[in-house]
Design an enzyme around this catalytic site. Structure first.
Site, PDB file in Angstrom:
ATOM      1  N   TYR A   1      12.471   0.917   9.512  1.00 38.97           N
ATOM      2  CA  TYR A   1      11.971   2.174   9.918  1.00 38.97           C
ATOM      3  C   TYR A   1      10.478   2.296  10.471  1.00 38.97           C
ATOM      4  O   TYR A   1       9.725   3.384  10.731  1.00 38.97           O
ATOM      5  CB  TYR A   1      11.906   3.124   8.663  1.00 38.97           C
ATOM      6  CG  TYR A   1      11.275   2.800   7.464  1.00 38.97           C
ATOM      7  CD1 TYR A   1       9.852   2.946   7.252  1.00 38.97           C
ATOM      8  CD2 TYR A   1      11.882   2.031   6.485  1.00 38.97           C
ATOM      9  CE1 TYR A   1       9.261   2.511   6.093  1.00 38.97           C
ATOM     10  CE2 TYR A   1      11.514   1.758   5.281  1.00 38.97           C
ATOM     11  CZ  TYR A   1      10.055   2.011   5.161  1.00 38.97           C
ATOM     12  OH  TYR A   1       9.414   1.369   4.128  1.00 38.97           O
TER      13      TYR A   1
ATOM     14  N   HIS B   1       7.591   0.053   0.506  1.00 41.75           N
ATOM     15  CA  HIS B   1       7.551   1.135  -0.599  1.00 41.75           C
ATOM     16  C   HIS B   1       7.298   0.524  -2.023  1.00 41.75           C
ATOM     17  O   HIS B   1       6.339   0.801  -2.683  1.00 41.75           O
ATOM     18  CB  HIS B   1       8.451   2.204  -0.442  1.00 41.75           C
ATOM     19  CG  HIS B   1       8.381   3.258  -1.440  1.00 41.75           C
ATOM     20  ND1 HIS B   1       7.217   4.136  -1.467  1.00 41.75           N
ATOM     21  CD2 HIS B   1       8.985   3.420  -2.646  1.00 41.75           C
ATOM     22  CE1 HIS B   1       7.490   5.029  -2.409  1.00 41.75           C
ATOM     23  NE2 HIS B   1       8.503   4.577  -2.894  1.00 41.75           N
TER      24      HIS B   1
ATOM     25  N   ARG C   1       0.288   1.658   4.095  1.00 38.07           N
ATOM     26  CA  ARG C   1       0.462   0.695   3.307  1.00 38.07           C
ATOM     27  C   ARG C   1       1.081  -0.435   4.084  1.00 38.07           C
ATOM     28  O   ARG C   1       2.274  -0.331   4.718  1.00 38.07           O
ATOM     29  CB  ARG C   1       1.633   1.131   2.073  1.00 38.07           C
ATOM     30  CG  ARG C   1       2.805   1.947   2.688  1.00 38.07           C
ATOM     31  CD  ARG C   1       3.850   2.187   1.401  1.00 38.07           C
ATOM     32  NE  ARG C   1       5.094   2.686   2.011  1.00 38.07           N
ATOM     33  CZ  ARG C   1       6.151   2.086   2.617  1.00 38.07           C
ATOM     34  NH1 ARG C   1       6.166   1.016   2.917  1.00 38.07           N
ATOM     35  NH2 ARG C   1       6.890   3.233   2.916  1.00 38.07           N
TER      36      ARG C   1
END
Length: 369
Positions: free
Chosen positions: A282, A272, A268
């Site tokens: 991250y 999120h 992706r």
């Protein structure tokens, strides 16, 4: 004299199983066919239609992110990068098949017949967003991680008991495979040879948790083995490969051979969800760049252009159509009847409890002002 029993090496047995799960691919990241024998039986028109859907959905994702930032949409989970995983798998279905999606899987619902206006209302938390038109065989997107796997096992068993030549397909992310519902769902479907397809969209992060921190399994596909489910790992950025394995899984399911687990390796590009997640905390820019080179739209575009089936003009036309469709749908969503507390209570209860009747009257008075 009886032969001596050889000691069993469980570590070696595990390694042998893991090494058998190689990623299935037809198109490489440069759009070149690497596996001619596995090419699916798709006409030129089918190939073009699949590309149109992927382009349209990429525009939808871009506009949905923008609408969310404007406060015109509610909950939204970006889909850019996962178009091949989502749309090529749905493309392998029939209209009578059932989709049990996760919250990122709204595109599959739309191409299965859900009006875009309904999708926008779902994002806003409006009850009309969960009222699907007759003939759209699907459940509303599941918010609870992995719960759709158990539901899919039940729906698939119902299909089998009714003797229907259809399947139930569901989707979860890599994080979903760490949930108990994942194992319960695939085990139940396997035990009853229910016609189910379990798709794991391994985009490598469960929100911010890297895939390798939540499971020691070398592949996620191998998790189906213990339940006796045929399983495969596929290049989730390759629409032809995703279509092929899903079509094969469907054929086996309607033939009475039971469920399949499909792990799609994808990525992706966005966060999120739009609810405050920051992927730069991250993920590295180098990682993003590496996956951008594998973009499903780019490789499929190259493949189609070399076959003389796609052009820049065609792509621009699809993009403009998508913008018009989105503009119309968001306007229709804006015109939906305002959602009220009393309406929700009326829809929830046929016979309202006495304590809620009191609250109902309180809200009814507030809403009348």
């Amino acid at each position: 004299m009886a032969p001596k029993n050889k000691s069993f090496d469980p570590v070696k047995a595990l390694e042998e199983i893991e090494n058998k799960f190689e990623m299935f691919q037809i198109l490489d990241q440069d759009g070149k066919v690497t596996n001619k024998d596995a090419m699916p039986d798709l006409s030129d028109d089918d190939l073009v239609e699949l590309m149109k859907r992927m382009v349209w959905t990429r525009v939808l994702d871009q506009r949905s992110v923008s609408l969310n930032r404007q406060g015109r949409l509610g909950f939204y989970a970006p889909t850019a990068g996962q178009e091949a995983s989502q749309l090529a798998s749905q493309f392998a279905l029939e209209g009578e098949d059932y989709i049990l999606p996760g919250y990122r899987d709204v595109p599959q619902l739309i191409w299965h017949g859900l009006p875009l206006t309904k999708a926008f209302l779902f994002s806003r938390g409006h009850y009309e967003g969960n009222q699907f038109p007759e003939g759209v065989n699907a459940l509303s997107p599941q918010i609870i991680i992995g719960a759709q796997y158990v539901q899919t096992a039940g729906v698939a068993l119902g299909i089998k008991m009714r003797g229907k030549d259809t399947v139930a397909i569901t989707y979860t992310g890599d994080g979903g495979t760490s949930q108990g519902d994942f194992y319960e769902g695939i085990n139940f479907a396997s035990a009853y040879k229910a016609p189910a397809i379990f798709v794991i969209q391994n985009n490598h992060y469960a929100i911010s948790t890297p895939r390798d921190l939540q499971t020691a399994a070398k592949t996620l596909a191998q998790k189906g083995v213990a339940s006796g489910v045929p399983s495969i790992q596929v290049d989730g950025m390759d629409p032809l490969a995703v279509y092929k394995v899903t079509k094969d899984a469907r054929d086996r399911a309607v033939a009475g051979e039971g469920p399949t687990v499909i792990e799609t390796l994808c990525y992706r590009y966005g966060p999120h969800t739009m609810a405050g997640d920051d992927p730069t905390r991250y993920r590295t820019s180098d990682e993003d760049s590496d996956w951008e080179k594998k973009d499903p739209l780019v490789r499929f575009r190259t493949f189609l252009e070399e076959k003389g089936l796609w052009s820049e003009d065609q792509e621009n036309e699809v993009m403009e159509q998508a913008k018009e469709d989105i503009k119309k749908a968001i306007k229709e969503a804006d015109g939906a009847e305002k959602q009220t507390v009393t309406k929700l209570m009326e829809l929830t209860y046929d016979d309202m409890p006495s304590n809620l009747k009191e609250q109902y009257e309180v809200y009814k008075e507030k809403e009348s002002k």
